[in-house]
Design an enzyme around this catalytic site. Structure first.
Site, PDB file in Angstrom:
ATOM      1  N   GLU A   1      -4.064   1.813  -7.094  1.00 25.21           N
ATOM      2  CA  GLU A   1      -4.522   2.909  -6.246  1.00 25.21           C
ATOM      3  C   GLU A   1      -3.696   4.162  -6.531  1.00 25.21           C
ATOM      4  O   GLU A   1      -2.605   4.333  -5.968  1.00 25.21           O
ATOM      5  CB  GLU A   1      -4.364   2.535  -4.769  1.00 25.21           C
TER       6      GLU A   1
ATOM      7  N   HIS B   1       0.849  -1.199   0.000  1.00 21.18           N
ATOM      8  CA  HIS B   1       0.000   0.000   0.000  1.00 21.18           C
ATOM      9  C   HIS B   1       0.881   1.244   0.000  1.00 21.18           C
ATOM     10  O   HIS B   1       1.936   1.273   0.646  1.00 21.18           O
ATOM     11  CB  HIS B   1      -0.911  -0.017   1.232  1.00 21.18           C
TER      12      HIS B   1
HETATM   13  P1  PGA Z   1      -9.893   5.530   0.344  1.00 21.81           P
HETATM   14  O1  PGA Z   1      -8.624   4.545   0.575  1.00 21.81           O
HETATM   15  O2  PGA Z   1     -10.995   4.652  -0.212  1.00 21.81           O
HETATM   16  O3  PGA Z   1     -10.202   6.067   1.690  1.00 21.81           O
HETATM   17  O4  PGA Z   1      -9.462   6.561  -0.645  1.00 21.81           O
HETATM   18  C1  PGA Z   1      -8.347   3.503  -0.307  1.00 21.81           C
HETATM   19  C2  PGA Z   1      -7.099   2.788   0.132  1.00 21.81           C
HETATM   20  O5  PGA Z   1      -6.138   3.446   0.520  1.00 21.81           O
HETATM   21  O6  PGA Z   1      -7.047   1.529   0.113  1.00 21.81           O
END
Ligand code: PGA
Length: 252
Positions: free
Chosen positions: A169, A97
């Site tokens: 992401e 992440h």
């Molecule tokens: P968010 O986070 O949906 O709050 O933008 C997504 C993530 O970091 O997995």
């Protein structure tokens, strides 16, 4: 057909008691209203995993850790190994992440160790990738994300790679309320799938679930999930409310 997956990433939120209540609420609402062809995963803090595993119906809901150690065991104070996570009954682990990369210095080298240990213990890694805003603005995001994958999970054997779930992401969309447009998400997911095809072949690429993450919510999930290369979502903020989370689960 590849799996549709909606995974919640609770991050550093909820006390144990709040987490159990949230897991109960998600379990009930998924049992009553959840699309049966969607794999639902709850990514909870380490401290909550055992209780959340006990709370949810394992046939409908998987449980993920949000990290694991880069070492198998030993004198690493404060670390939690992949085998320990697996021994709780959890079956997934979120790795790579951007918050871990940025705040805890997780490099590709460290991530390779974590992925290998996760696979060895039988956990399914949900492997995150994604570019910062400056890279998107410089229009080098496709190459950047491909490079992130080349340095990490593209080193796996084909058999191991098949066990990976990818989450794209974009950092500029995480927790900001700014979502990638449906087209931006589709374009990057297609870019990732093309890179997998080039590396492992079309069959494996077609079978790989690629999730979108970054301000995905009850309102925009449907449009994002309608894209042919978007196989679900990794959901932060909106996974903390069962009523929002179920709408995302049912967003296909
Ligand atoms: P968010 O986070 O949906 O709050 O933008 C997504 C993530 O970091 O997995």
């Amino acid at each position: 057909m590849r799996q549709k997956i909606v995974a919640g990433n609770w991050k550093c939120n909820t006390t144990l008691q709040e987490g159990i209540e949230l897991a109960k609420a998600v379990d009930t609402i998924v049992a009553n209203e959840g699309a049966t062809d969607v794999v639902v995963v709850l990514g909870t803090p380490f401290t909550h995993i055992v209780k959340v595993v006990e709370t949810v119906d394992a046939a409908r809901i998987g449980v993920a850790a949000q990290n694991c150690a880069a070492e198998a065991k030993g004198a690493f104070t404060g670390e939690v190994s992949a085998d320990m996570v697996k021994s709780t009954g959890a079956n997934y682990v979120i790795l790579g992440h951007s918050e871990r990369r940025e705040y805890y210095g997780e490099t590709s080298e460290i991530l390779n160790k974590k992925v290998a240990l996760a696979l060895k213990s039988g956990l399914t890694p949900i492997f995150c990738c994604g570019e910062a805003l400056a890279i998107r603005q410089a229009e080098t995001h496709n190459e950047y994300v491909k490079q992130q994958l080349t340095e990490t999970i593209f080193n796996l054997s084909a058999d191991d790679f098949k066990k990976i779930v990818i989450a794209y992401e974009p950092i500029w969309a995480i927790g900001t309320g700014v979502t990638a447009s449906s087209q931006q998400a589709q374009d990057m997911h297609a870019n990732i799938r093309a890179a997998i095809t080039a590396k492992f072949g079309a069959e494996i690429a077609e079978g790989t679930s690629i999730l979108y993450g970054g301000s995905c919510n009850a309102k925009n999930a449907k449009e994002l999930f309608a894209n042919k290369d978007v196989d679900g979502g990794l959901i932060g903020g909106a996974s903390l409310k069962a009523e929002d989370f179920i709408q995302i689960i049912n967003g296909f």
